[in-house]
Design a protein around this motif. Structure first.
Motif, PDB file in Angstrom:
ATOM      1  N   PRO A   8       7.844   1.917   6.801  1.00 24.22           N
ATOM      2  CA  PRO A   8       8.421   1.624   5.479  1.00 24.22           C
ATOM      3  C   PRO A   8       7.775   2.489   4.399  1.00 24.22           C
ATOM      4  O   PRO A   8       6.592   2.880   4.505  1.00 24.22           O
ATOM      5  N   ASN A   9       8.543   2.737   3.343  1.00 20.63           N
ATOM      6  CA  ASN A   9       8.141   3.692   2.310  1.00 20.63           C
ATOM      7  C   ASN A   9       6.739   3.456   1.749  1.00 20.63           C
ATOM      8  O   ASN A   9       5.974   4.397   1.544  1.00 20.63           O
ATOM      9  N   THR A  50       7.367   6.339  -2.789  1.00 22.50           N
ATOM     10  CA  THR A  50       8.134   5.392  -3.605  1.00 22.50           C
ATOM     11  C   THR A  50       8.251   5.866  -5.055  1.00 22.50           C
ATOM     12  O   THR A  50       8.909   5.218  -5.854  1.00 22.50           O
ATOM     13  N   TRP A 110      12.752  -5.028   4.537  1.00 18.24           N
ATOM     14  CA  TRP A 110      11.996  -4.311   3.497  1.00 18.24           C
ATOM     15  C   TRP A 110      12.867  -3.344   2.693  1.00 18.24           C
ATOM     16  O   TRP A 110      12.586  -3.089   1.512  1.00 18.24           O
ATOM     17  N   PHE A 111      13.913  -2.806   3.304  1.00 13.87           N
ATOM     18  CA  PHE A 111      14.791  -1.899   2.566  1.00 13.87           C
ATOM     19  C   PHE A 111      15.383  -2.575   1.326  1.00 13.87           C
ATOM     20  O   PHE A 111      15.613  -1.953   0.302  1.00 13.87           O
ATOM     21  N   LYS A 156      12.959  -4.361  -3.470  1.00 14.67           N
ATOM     22  CA  LYS A 156      12.657  -3.292  -4.430  1.00 14.67           C
ATOM     23  C   LYS A 156      11.167  -2.951  -4.457  1.00 14.67           C
ATOM     24  O   LYS A 156      10.795  -1.788  -4.586  1.00 14.67           O
ATOM     25  N   LYS A 202       8.938  -3.135  -2.087  1.00 18.11           N
ATOM     26  CA  LYS A 202       8.440  -2.418  -0.910  1.00 18.11           C
ATOM     27  C   LYS A 202       9.088  -1.045  -0.757  1.00 18.11           C
ATOM     28  O   LYS A 202       8.468  -0.105  -0.274  1.00 18.11           O
ATOM     29  N   ALA A 203      10.344  -0.944  -1.160  1.00 17.40           N
ATOM     30  CA  ALA A 203      11.070   0.315  -0.932  1.00 17.40           C
ATOM     31  C   ALA A 203      10.970   1.259  -2.119  1.00 17.40           C
ATOM     32  O   ALA A 203      11.177   2.468  -1.975  1.00 17.40           O
ATOM     33  N   ASP A 212      17.222   4.530  -0.610  1.00 15.98           N
ATOM     34  CA  ASP A 212      17.562   4.532   0.821  1.00 15.98           C
ATOM     35  C   ASP A 212      18.511   5.680   1.168  1.00 15.98           C
ATOM     36  O   ASP A 212      18.341   6.366   2.174  1.00 15.98           O
TER      37      ASP A 212
END
Lengths: 398, 398, 398, 398
Positions: free
Chosen positions: A75-76, A101, A163-164, A167, A169-170, A177
């Motif tokens: 994840p980002n 991010t 997680w996508f 907001k 986390k991504a 995305d």
């Protein structure tokens, strides 16, 4: 004929696509170590892809003595830590999109790998689809003249991991995305040396109960005058829509990567089995893509990365490119908020690009706006008056 | 089975298309009088279409005793005068697009016909293409749910008469020539009662030696939250690109009106003859449209207009619609200048449209963001935490 | 501007399509009398289309004093009787396809109308689709050179009335129902003066519990050497497939009339309402045709018929053409039985067509088979040795 | 991760495509030796592809100690000798299509490799296109039910080497050059165990000054009742047309491998450079294929071959398959001569395939021909009378 030995970080959909590619066809490269936070997922992944080692320690996986290359498929918000470890280990590092991010974080990551002196590649698969590579070569050869406009569209019914959608986390929603692909595609077509000057964005959350945007349209103005435009959505119905369009002064390019590629099937619903990513049904008219990892660019992407490593050149897509993408996305979010064009803040290395050129012919000193051949063979000229700028037409014999 | 008797004002390309339609197939309607400023053009037109009377007097043509309907096919800056004459004559008046060169002028025109009490119809052919009418019916029946986004694209290598290229006569460039179509198409798909709130526009003169814009991209935000988007260009290469795309919460529509309609021809260059409007060559792969006046909507447009007159109802496209189009174009030009969103100034008659609806299901009080069926039959739910809004996932048995 | 006054015989699907067309847009023609064997169907039809008179007497309907034209939309085995009555009444008669259930019957019908001296037109709509008319004009102008091969395909999941499926009433199965269209399309593209010499057919009943064939592939060899090929099926899945392909010495034509015409819709299943003929579902990806009666050729067909009547010329498609179609179908059934090529027995009126022409260039007396330009600019010639006929290649400077 | 070491026999276009594939992406396999009759061509090829050894001795090249696999890319009439040498050397041998110039020769070749016990693979690339593999998996999973009909089409403006055009060297014309692909594609879709029973062929020389056919259409009837149909031509204009269509009782498949794959470009003629195989121009609308060797199946083909060798299984396409192809082509040539269906003479190893199945429902003992739902919700049944076989319809409540 030595191959690369790879640590794969992450076991989500992208990890599967990457490993399917790395182990695909007659490849000489292998994933030797896989990392997952949860041991079950790591072990299942290792079994699925016949990988010798599975680990729940990020540091252990990165530093494993059997590997020379680290692929970041996390994840980002976990990219920076993983890249930092790989840089410390002195290993080549390839990071999935988006790099970070935010532009600020991306810049820190870029500085880190550059000061460590490790090979760093930005895994932007859609810049490597065979259609895109061929189209890009055509543009660079001058087949469509100066590029005036690029549209890139990526829409589907939404991602597969929680997680996508989050907001925090991504780092954002559909722009982060999907837009990161579009920005990179647009930059390649207008030219990497063509500075992105400013950005205007519309973003809204129209359908899903989330804080991030699920729809956005973004305009990017480049130094040459060319306009980039992208549309991203997590609310599209009908599969996954991946299309790019390029207009130039001498030509046009239309690419369709997914739903209309010359492969069409109607089924009354029997059979079953995997047909394509993001598909909503296995009944009715379906549009399967032949070899998804090849068509989506994964194969050519890793080939470019490993050849670059082996020959000491830069890959087509670098961490610097990833940094520019993040900077443009930052400007997009600022614009969606401020509701006006926002400049792209970036340490530019790309040089200067001239304005789209217009070779204007004249007639009696008046610029020719357009010329048409009439049915009787005579020429009709639409002329811009040299003094007043008003447009008038005349008909001449030849 | 009485038909209409028509005065045609103007003998340009649009006059030809209109008359070809009015006299086409088994039509009961006829053009009886044609007006042109230059007698040669008027007479040639009358001969070409077998029209009894040709006149160089605007007033004479409008007031000719043999006609009951006036069709305005003149350059934009001449519409108001012609409509004023028709209103005075108490005749039905149909005006080509755009209605006027500005929202203010359009409003005066609208007031004039309303106070005169004459029938007035706005000739926006592309709102009447058979594909569009069928798609519109599908949207109105709910087949694609609430509309979230509409893209309309019209691009070609530029118009055939000098006045189009002259900002002072046309009231603008590609936005005025092509964008008026797009705006009307977009409004129909998002719903005519869906108020256009504000507009953001990019416009530039990239190729031609003119003062008007030859390329533009415009975003329109509607009251429901839906976004309209259009791209217009006078620098497109490859023919005429007319495409519309509609996204809804339950479906998708893609329409292609010109270059890809199921009719494809490769020719080594022999033969010759007219293939299609705005075509650049008669060699190589060509994409002829079957019956252009039918495919471009002219046939259904006049049918709607005349049936409306005969039954006392409103036509699908009215002068009020034309006025809204002009008001949106005004906002687009202001936005291209101010570089920010500009509100649409209009006397709104369309009522109120609610926000795009999202029926959100919940699980244990958390909103369901997305639901997927896993290969083993279990359900994966991505949930938005009711307290924090962070997104997490769970897997349930059914 | 007088219109035609029509007696419509038959109230099936074809009667609806015909009347929808005759009363469509701004038509000046009207159906005044409708005939059906069952009074309920006749009355429902008359109400549906606002027709003054409904009758259960074939003779009464044909001879009704208010009409001047008889349209035959009855099952195949009833055509002869109806046409005989119309000929006796001295009225113009238009007959749906196929003209008859055999070549012999078709010849009797042809003789009957010719001796009566009444106007007779063969209602073969698919020869009049706007795409086909435009393609035909291109072929006739020489845009694709001499035609070498035509493929016509018509397949769908089967007709809507019982008599179609009954060999004894229809005169056959899918060949009679669908192949009659294909034969006429093929003949137009290879040239009406190009004699159909012989026929080879495969036919089988693969899926349905009927005596007639539900699948067939038929080859037709023409005097010029050109080959016609058609595929018909009542077992196709996915809608209705109507495609034509033409190859010529100088070009290629591909027409798609139904499933891929630039109109695409994905729906999750809401809405509803008629989308297209022979559609299997209203969910998933759908491909609606804009205006079916226009796209399928009905509009241009009746325009041609009525203009021919009014100006005293022959229509594009005559009863003679219908007779040739029946003769070719007869040969196809004989071939399916005999398993070899069967000659077409017909009283030919079309004259003589020369063999497809080959202008062969030579080099040193050897015929040039092919010529290619090499990357270095030299020419590679593949030559057929003038003495032995063996093929060799040489490379020349220019 | 050991790779294969290959002797490449032949330096024509197919040798280039093969070597491009073998050395492509991250392949572990290498061509070590190349054979050509003329030393210049061999050396140029070796340089072009970075191959260590070039030889003008067929025997020397086959027996070279550095290689374990022989790839035969020679003209058809040289296959048997080359394969014989490879069999004697005990090396794996892969032979390009067609295997031989006749079924008899193919059988000798098959017997030779089987008695020698060497691995033998038939290089039929178009059976391995990613689209075809995916479609084949769908068919095998039952997604389209029982296959009833397969069409395979391969046409282009003719081959690049003289021997192809020479009937004596090639064994035939367009059927041998192109039909061999089509036959193999058709057999895979109808099922390899589905015996080809008989063949009907039309073949003619319409344009080129050669003895071999430049156009042909061939029908193949299979044991199940399914029909295969292919069209081949060396006179096609517009590029290379590679399309396959499959009809089944439950679905439909359409594949387009070349001219319409979602990649479209219009160019006014600037730029230049290779766009696609068999292209006629670099101007106007062009349809470039992304990665030709991947899209045309070469990549998956060699992967299958080498994995089969390494794991001891059979490859997807064997010399036995090549033998069947030759036997079917023999029957086609006999049929073109005899003008009737000709049986396929072959030593069949494929077992027995039942007739296409029809599960017929009944109503009151009458077979249901078709069932439709009326607008009012009632069911209309078309029934085949159990005694007479005539078809009638009834309407029931549910």
């Amino acid at each position: 004929m030595e191959g690369r030995k790879i640590t794969m970080l992450g076991t989500g959909l992208i990890g599967d696509f990457y490993t399917m590619t790395l182990h695909g066809q007659r490849s000489r490269d292998r994933v030797e170590v896989v990392y997952s936070r949860t041991p079950e997922r790591g072990q299942a992944f290792a079994e699925r892809w016949d990988i010798p080692h599975s680990s729940t320690s990020l540091e252990g996986a990165v530093n494993h003595p059997d590997t020379d290359t680290v692929v970041v498929g996390l994840p980002n918000f976990l990219h920076e830590e993983a890249i930092d470890l790989a840089a410390s280990a002195g290993k080549a590092v390839l990071c999935t999109k988006p790099l970070a991010t935010s532009g600020e974080e991306a810049k820190r990551i870029l500085d880190r790998v550059e000061s460590a002196g490790v090979f760093a590649g930005y895994l932007e698969d859609l810049c490597y689809t065979p259609k895109t590579l061929k189209a890009l070569a055509a543009v660079q050869s001058g087949a469509i003249g100066d590029v005036t406009w690029v549209r890139s569209r990526e829409t589907h019914p939404g991602p597969h991991s929680a997680w996508f959608w989050d907001k925090d986390k991504a780092g954002g929603g559909a722009i982060v995305d999907l837009g990161c692909h579009c920005i990179k595609i647009i930059r390649n077509f207008v030219g990497k040396g063509n500075r992105p000057v400013e950005v205007m964005a519309w973003a809204d959350t129209l359908v899903h109960p989330i804080k991030a945007e699920d729809n956005a349209v973004v305009l990017i103005r480049f130094e040459s005058g060319a306009l980039g435009q992208f549309e991203v959505s997590w609310t599209f119905r009908g599969g996954m829509d991946l299309r790019d369009e390029v207009a130039g002064t001498e030509g046009t390019i239309w690419l369709n990567h997914f739903l209309r590629t010359g492969s069409e099937m109607y089924s009354s619903g029997g059979g079953g089995g995997y047909v394509a990513e993001k598909l909503e049904s296995t009944e009715g008219w379906l549009f399967p893509v032949g070899d998804e990892v090849a068509e989506l660019g994964y194969v050519d992407m890793f080939t470019d990365m490993f050849e670059a490593m082996e020959t000491g050149r830069e890959p087509q897509e670098t961490f610097y490119d990833g940094y520019i993408v993040n900077a443009i996305m930052d400007a997009a979010y600022r614009s969606a908020e401020s509701r006006q064009w926002e400049s792209v803040d970036v340490e530019w290395r790309g040089g200067v690009t001239p304005r789209i050129s217009k070779d204007v012919a004249t007639h009696d000193g008046h610029a020719i706006v357009k010329e048409e051949i009439l049915p009787d063979g005579r020429r009709k000229l639409m002329l811009s008056d040299k003094d007043t700028g008003s447009v008038f037409d005349i008909v001449t014999e030849s």
